[in-house]
Design a protein around this motif. Structure first.
Motif, PDB file in Angstrom:
ATOM      1  N   ALA A 175       0.825  -1.204   0.000  1.00  0.00           N
ATOM      2  CA  ALA A 175       0.000   0.000   0.000  1.00  0.00           C
ATOM      3  C   ALA A 175       0.862   1.257   0.000  1.00  0.00           C
ATOM      4  O   ALA A 175       0.554   2.246  -0.681  1.00  0.00           O
ATOM      5  CB  ALA A 175      -0.930  -0.004   1.214  1.00  0.00           C
ATOM      6  N   ILE A 176       1.962   1.222   0.769  1.00  0.00           N
ATOM      7  CA  ILE A 176       2.876   2.366   0.788  1.00  0.00           C
ATOM      8  C   ILE A 176       3.559   2.529  -0.574  1.00  0.00           C
ATOM      9  O   ILE A 176       3.679   3.622  -1.115  1.00  0.00           O
ATOM     10  CB  ILE A 176       3.939   2.190   1.898  1.00  0.00           C
ATOM     11  N   GLU A 177       4.006   1.394  -1.127  1.00  0.00           N
ATOM     12  CA  GLU A 177       4.733   1.407  -2.398  1.00  0.00           C
ATOM     13  C   GLU A 177       3.873   1.938  -3.540  1.00  0.00           C
ATOM     14  O   GLU A 177       4.342   2.694  -4.394  1.00  0.00           O
ATOM     15  CB  GLU A 177       5.198  -0.016  -2.716  1.00  0.00           C
ATOM     16  N   TYR A 178       2.590   1.560  -3.529  1.00  0.00           N
ATOM     17  CA  TYR A 178       1.716   1.899  -4.661  1.00  0.00           C
ATOM     18  C   TYR A 178       0.636   2.922  -4.278  1.00  0.00           C
ATOM     19  O   TYR A 178      -0.393   3.004  -4.940  1.00  0.00           O
ATOM     20  CB  TYR A 178       1.059   0.625  -5.197  1.00  0.00           C
ATOM     21  N   SER A 179       0.895   3.703  -3.233  1.00  0.00           N
ATOM     22  CA  SER A 179      -0.103   4.680  -2.784  1.00  0.00           C
ATOM     23  C   SER A 179      -0.405   5.722  -3.860  1.00  0.00           C
ATOM     24  O   SER A 179      -1.548   6.168  -4.003  1.00  0.00           O
ATOM     25  CB  SER A 179       0.380   5.372  -1.503  1.00  0.00           C
ATOM     26  N   THR A 180       0.618   6.113  -4.629  1.00  0.00           N
ATOM     27  CA  THR A 180       0.393   7.101  -5.693  1.00  0.00           C
ATOM     28  C   THR A 180      -0.503   6.519  -6.780  1.00  0.00           C
ATOM     29  O   THR A 180      -1.394   7.205  -7.302  1.00  0.00           O
ATOM     30  CB  THR A 180       1.733   7.544  -6.305  1.00  0.00           C
ATOM     31  N   TRP A 181      -0.270   5.247  -7.117  1.00  0.00           N
ATOM     32  CA  TRP A 181      -1.133   4.585  -8.094  1.00  0.00           C
ATOM     33  C   TRP A 181      -2.567   4.487  -7.580  1.00  0.00           C
ATOM     34  O   TRP A 181      -3.525   4.666  -8.346  1.00  0.00           O
ATOM     35  CB  TRP A 181      -0.596   3.188  -8.409  1.00  0.00           C
ATOM     36  N   LEU A 182      -2.723   4.200  -6.287  1.00  0.00           N
ATOM     37  CA  LEU A 182      -4.066   4.096  -5.703  1.00  0.00           C
ATOM     38  C   LEU A 182      -4.798   5.429  -5.796  1.00  0.00           C
ATOM     39  O   LEU A 182      -5.991   5.474  -6.111  1.00  0.00           O
ATOM     40  CB  LEU A 182      -3.962   3.645  -4.242  1.00  0.00           C
ATOM     41  N   LEU A 183      -4.068   6.533  -5.522  1.00  0.00           N
ATOM     42  CA  LEU A 183      -4.671   7.852  -5.617  1.00  0.00           C
ATOM     43  C   LEU A 183      -5.061   8.166  -7.057  1.00  0.00           C
ATOM     44  O   LEU A 183      -6.136   8.723  -7.321  1.00  0.00           O
ATOM     45  CB  LEU A 183      -3.707   8.910  -5.085  1.00  0.00           C
ATOM     46  N   LEU A 184      -4.203   7.798  -8.002  1.00  0.00           N
ATOM     47  CA  LEU A 184      -4.502   8.026  -9.416  1.00  0.00           C
ATOM     48  C   LEU A 184      -5.736   7.251  -9.850  1.00  0.00           C
ATOM     49  O   LEU A 184      -6.630   7.796 -10.518  1.00  0.00           O
ATOM     50  CB  LEU A 184      -3.307   7.627 -10.272  1.00  0.00           C
ATOM     51  N   LEU A 185      -5.834   5.976  -9.456  1.00  0.00           N
ATOM     52  CA  LEU A 185      -6.988   5.156  -9.810  1.00  0.00           C
ATOM     53  C   LEU A 185      -8.265   5.707  -9.177  1.00  0.00           C
ATOM     54  O   LEU A 185      -9.341   5.678  -9.792  1.00  0.00           O
ATOM     55  CB  LEU A 185      -6.757   3.713  -9.368  1.00  0.00           C
ATOM     56  N   ALA A 186      -8.142   6.213  -7.949  1.00  0.00           N
ATOM     57  CA  ALA A 186      -9.306   6.811  -7.291  1.00  0.00           C
ATOM     58  C   ALA A 186      -9.794   8.038  -8.062  1.00  0.00           C
ATOM     59  O   ALA A 186     -11.002   8.242  -8.237  1.00  0.00           O
ATOM     60  CB  ALA A 186      -8.957   7.189  -5.854  1.00  0.00           C
ATOM     61  N   LEU A 187      -8.854   8.853  -8.546  1.00  0.00           N
ATOM     62  CA  LEU A 187      -9.227  10.034  -9.329  1.00  0.00           C
ATOM     63  C   LEU A 187      -9.884   9.647 -10.651  1.00  0.00           C
ATOM     64  O   LEU A 187     -10.853  10.286 -11.085  1.00  0.00           O
ATOM     65  CB  LEU A 187      -7.994  10.891  -9.599  1.00  0.00           C
ATOM     66  N   VAL A 188      -9.344   8.619 -11.307  1.00  0.00           N
ATOM     67  CA  VAL A 188      -9.947   8.142 -12.556  1.00  0.00           C
ATOM     68  C   VAL A 188     -11.377   7.686 -12.307  1.00  0.00           C
ATOM     69  O   VAL A 188     -12.285   7.982 -13.093  1.00  0.00           O
ATOM     70  CB  VAL A 188      -9.102   6.998 -13.162  1.00  0.00           C
ATOM     71  N   ALA A 189     -11.588   6.974 -11.200  1.00  0.00           N
ATOM     72  CA  ALA A 189     -12.938   6.504 -10.863  1.00  0.00           C
ATOM     73  C   ALA A 189     -13.881   7.674 -10.607  1.00  0.00           C
ATOM     74  O   ALA A 189     -15.025   7.685 -11.092  1.00  0.00           O
ATOM     75  CB  ALA A 189     -12.876   5.588  -9.644  1.00  0.00           C
ATOM     76  N   VAL A 190     -13.394   8.671  -9.877  1.00  0.00           N
ATOM     77  CA  VAL A 190     -14.225   9.850  -9.588  1.00  0.00           C
ATOM     78  C   VAL A 190     -14.537  10.607 -10.875  1.00  0.00           C
ATOM     79  O   VAL A 190     -15.689  11.003 -11.121  1.00  0.00           O
ATOM     80  CB  VAL A 190     -13.516  10.776  -8.579  1.00  0.00           C
TER      81      VAL A 190
END
Length: 318
Positions: free
Chosen positions: A21-36
């Protein structure tokens, strides 16, 4: 050999998930923005819009690469916004002689200021914050003095092409490639990380830390100069007030990408994602008709969320 208990195995899995989760937190934020973005407007998930995001990312993206190199050494460059403005003015004045003269003049002037900044930081043992804050004022003042605060219009030439079409994205990709080669393929990259990790230890181990600091501040200034040239070509006019606040955007992109502001830790891919996240935030707000002044609030909220998320995960793993 002692058998692994269920509790130990569970702890290992939790640690693995936490580290991922720490390693890919930026990817998670990006995917969340795409979903929004996909949820709030049908215009978001289109090829044309994604191309717009990349084009809009290019200027801050180029500058963020230079900022990233400086931060890796434990420094900060507050002068990049003003350097963008100075680059725009010098480039526009030079284009009246010829596009090559404008580009070369802009790179030469900003590169020289960047090298001087690195020398002062390294040999003067002065805090980068103070030195680059001085550059912020000096570069802006020079740009205003040269033009008397007035705009400089660009003469028609092929120079204008670098601000349109796929040129901004291509230039950004080229800068990313050069940074990748420096950091991953050359000894200079290891020296940059080592300088940021512990400058005294790096110096004792034989690394020329003065040369490294001069290099990263010069590269940061050159990246700001390139950003200024793209900005000027896109707008077809140069203003000495360009670039205000861009230093904060480049720092925000690095932080969102997981770069440690104390130096020595960070990934180039994270910075690229951080820039795209910042641009995507503005893009979603624009598409939904939200007041553009909310962009500042959105960026601040994204920084809080990202840093808090990583901090909590890191703290819970100790």
């Amino acid at each position: 050999m002692r058998p692994i208990s269920v509790a130990t195995a569970g702890t290992g899995r939790r640690f693995g998930l936490r580290a991922a989760a720490i390693e890919y937190s930026t990817w998670l934020l990006l995917l969340a923005l795409v979903a929004v973005g996909t949820w709030v407007t049908p215009l978001f998930l289109t090829i044309g819009n994604f191309n717009d995001i990349l084009q809009q990312s290019s200027i801050v993206g180029v500058m963020a690469i230079g900022q990233f190199l400086v931060i890796l050494t434990g420094g900060i460059d507050l002068g990049v916004g003003s350097m963008l403005a100075l680059s725009a003015i010098v480039g526009a004045l030079g284009v009246s002689v010829g596009p090559i003269a404008g580009i070369a003049g802009s790179l030469a002037v900003c590169g020289a200021i960047g090298a001087a900044t690195g020398i002062v930081v390294a040999l003067g043992r002065m805090p980068p914050f103070i030195v680059t804050f001085g550059v912020l004022a000096i570069a802006r003042g020079v740009a205003l003095t040269i033009t008397s605060g007035k705009p400089v219009n660009l003469a028609p030439s092929w120079f204008l092409d670098i601000g349109t079409g796929l040129w901004p994205q291509t230039i950004w990709a080229g800068v990313i490639l050069i940074a990748f080669l420096i950091l991953a393929k050359l000894p200079t990259g290891r020296h940059i990380y080592a300088t940021g990790g512990n400058i005294d230890a790096a110096r004792v181990s034989g690394i020329d830390t003065t040369a490294i600091l001069v290099l990263v501040y010069t590269l940061s200034a050159l990246c700001a100069a390139i950003g200024g040239l793209i900005f000027t070509a896109r707008s077809t006019v140069a203003l000495p007030t360009y670039g205000a606040g861009y230093e904060l955007q480049t720092i925000a992109a690095c932080v969102l990408g997981g770069t440690d502001l104390f130096g020595g830790t960070g990934k180039l891919s994270g910075v690229v994602l951080g820039v795209i996240i910042l641009t995507m935030l503005s893009n979603i707000l624009d598409l939904t008709g939200v007041n553009p002044f909310w962009n500042f609030i959105a960026v601040g909220a994204a920084l809080w969320i990202s840093v808090s998320f990583r901090s909590r995960l890191t703290a819970s793993g100790r």
